[in-house]
Scaffold this motif. Sequence first.
Motif, PDB file in Angstrom:
ATOM      1  N   UNK A 294      81.086  18.093-129.419  1.00 13.49           N
ATOM      2  CA  UNK A 294      79.924  17.797-128.584  1.00 13.49           C
ATOM      3  C   UNK A 294      79.179  19.051-128.167  1.00 13.49           C
ATOM      4  N   UNK A 295      79.855  20.200-128.181  1.00  9.09           N
ATOM      5  CA  UNK A 295      79.276  21.415-127.624  1.00  9.09           C
ATOM      6  C   UNK A 295      78.945  22.484-128.674  1.00  9.09           C
ATOM      7  N   UNK A 296      79.364  22.285-129.904  1.00 13.70           N
ATOM      8  CA  UNK A 296      79.284  23.365-130.891  1.00 13.70           C
ATOM      9  C   UNK A 296      77.870  23.847-131.163  1.00 13.70           C
ATOM     10  N   UNK A 297      76.928  22.940-131.343  1.00 16.24           N
ATOM     11  CA  UNK A 297      75.573  23.364-131.700  1.00 16.24           C
ATOM     12  C   UNK A 297      74.947  24.269-130.640  1.00 16.24           C
ATOM     13  N   UNK A 298      75.281  24.049-129.382  1.00 16.92           N
ATOM     14  CA  UNK A 298      74.745  24.899-128.325  1.00 16.92           C
ATOM     15  C   UNK A 298      75.524  26.205-128.197  1.00 16.92           C
ATOM     16  N   UNK A 299      76.820  26.182-128.483  1.00 17.30           N
ATOM     17  CA  UNK A 299      77.657  27.361-128.275  1.00 17.30           C
ATOM     18  C   UNK A 299      77.505  28.399-129.377  1.00 17.30           C
ATOM     19  N   UNK A 300      77.311  27.971-130.616  1.00 15.95           N
ATOM     20  CA  UNK A 300      77.224  28.929-131.726  1.00 15.95           C
ATOM     21  C   UNK A 300      76.097  29.941-131.496  1.00 15.95           C
ATOM     22  N   UNK A 301      74.886  29.528-131.134  1.00 15.20           N
ATOM     23  CA  UNK A 301      73.835  30.525-130.883  1.00 15.20           C
ATOM     24  C   UNK A 301      74.175  31.491-129.753  1.00 15.20           C
ATOM     25  N   UNK A 302      74.934  31.046-128.753  1.00 12.80           N
ATOM     26  CA  UNK A 302      75.326  31.950-127.676  1.00 12.80           C
ATOM     27  C   UNK A 302      76.206  33.076-128.198  1.00 12.80           C
ATOM     28  N   UNK A 303      77.105  32.747-129.125  1.00 13.84           N
ATOM     29  CA  UNK A 303      77.957  33.776-129.725  1.00 13.84           C
ATOM     30  C   UNK A 303      77.135  34.677-130.638  1.00 13.84           C
ATOM     31  N   UNK A 304      76.298  34.080-131.463  1.00 18.38           N
ATOM     32  CA  UNK A 304      75.521  34.868-132.422  1.00 18.38           C
ATOM     33  C   UNK A 304      74.554  35.815-131.720  1.00 18.38           C
ATOM     34  N   UNK A 305      74.057  35.429-130.564  1.00 16.06           N
ATOM     35  CA  UNK A 305      73.110  36.277-129.834  1.00 16.06           C
ATOM     36  C   UNK A 305      73.799  37.328-128.973  1.00 16.06           C
ATOM     37  N   UNK A 306      75.110  37.198-128.794  1.00 18.62           N
ATOM     38  CA  UNK A 306      75.831  38.112-127.922  1.00 18.62           C
ATOM     39  C   UNK A 306      75.815  37.711-126.462  1.00 18.62           C
ATOM     40  N   UNK A 307      75.292  36.537-126.148  1.00 20.66           N
ATOM     41  CA  UNK A 307      75.253  36.091-124.757  1.00 20.66           C
ATOM     42  C   UNK A 307      76.659  35.922-124.187  1.00 20.66           C
ATOM     43  N   UNK A 308      77.598  35.515-125.036  1.00 18.98           N
ATOM     44  CA  UNK A 308      79.004  35.419-124.631  1.00 18.98           C
ATOM     45  C   UNK A 308      79.858  36.055-125.713  1.00 18.98           C
ATOM     46  N   UNK A 309      81.018  36.570-125.311  1.00 20.27           N
ATOM     47  CA  UNK A 309      81.946  37.205-126.250  1.00 20.27           C
ATOM     48  C   UNK A 309      83.355  36.703-125.961  1.00 20.27           C
ATOM     49  N   UNK A 310      83.591  35.404-126.144  1.00 23.63           N
ATOM     50  CA  UNK A 310      84.890  34.836-125.750  1.00 23.63           C
ATOM     51  C   UNK A 310      86.043  35.290-126.621  1.00 23.63           C
TER      52      UNK A 310
END
Length: 342
Positions: A294-310
């Motif tokens: 349910x959350x993947x499409x929104x989370x992938x761009x956050x990782x790719x942009x560097x907004x999060x680094x989990x």
Amino acid sequence: MYGAGDVCVETRPDPTILEPTDAIVRAVRACVCSSDLHPYRSMGRTDEGVPIGHELLGVVEEAGSAVTTVRPGDLVIAPFAWSDNTCDVCRDGFQTACPHGGFYGNPGDVGGQQAELARIPLADGSLVAVPDVDESSPLLPSLLTLSDVYLTGYHTAHMARVSPGQTVAVVGDGAVGLSAVLAARQMGAERIILMGRHEARTDLGREWGATDVVAERGAEGVQRVLDLTDGLGSHVVVEAVGHLPAYEQSYGVVRAGGVISRVGVPQYDDAPVGFASLFGRNITLTGGPDPVRAYLEDAIPQVLSGAIDPGRVFDKAVALDDIADGYAAMDRRESLKTIVTF
């Protein structure tokens, strides 16, 4: 896994396409989950062995004739449960309860994902391709966390409806608890109290947004949180452990009218919900298995942009042949979370 503490690496037949909706994925990264430690510590002996693992980042090697959304060569994230992503339950955002789906790490046609190759049922509904990233990318660890651990932390904050200005207490400083700290900060929590006692972990929690760390447990820990919140407690409590003392600590620190969101897989059956624990103060109890899809499409761009680094939750790397060392290190709390390379 053949029993408690007994993890073996074996050569088994390669998985094959059994249904036209299947895909075969070659692992690029996998990892050991804290929930894998429950059977590692308590599983009864079996002669057959149980395939293990449910977190996978890989490349599609083969796709069934009915698969249309991914193709061979795509780097994909495989959520820890498979689902069709089209039924009413999935469309409501609860893919882990998909009536046509299931979980990895069971004997039979669908094995575990701590393996070189994995069969992914319902590939169109389950797999999500990551654009413009190759197998040498430094983003691989963070992308891997989107198969479970980071989005599990996100899910528990989401289910609690964390909102700007709130106080959030996180019980547990494991990888999921730390991910919940990061997610709560992304959602605008004003104060985040991390309840944990492992300094290397709580230091990362502070970097990710924890404003306070409470090392005490039990009644002493409850009192410490109440002292920090003028006796009121936290609007939201994330229970990221799964043991009864953590749940009891959670209802001790939650504010009247607040929410306890459980995401640690419960290792108990009887949780108090009566007047003294929840009912008397109008406490909401929520949480459950994370519907990663349910959350993947929104989370992938956050990782790719560097907004999060989990991916920073990984502090140990092992090759597949040495995965037993990763289990042992996590069991001894020498590793927060172990990543597996191929």
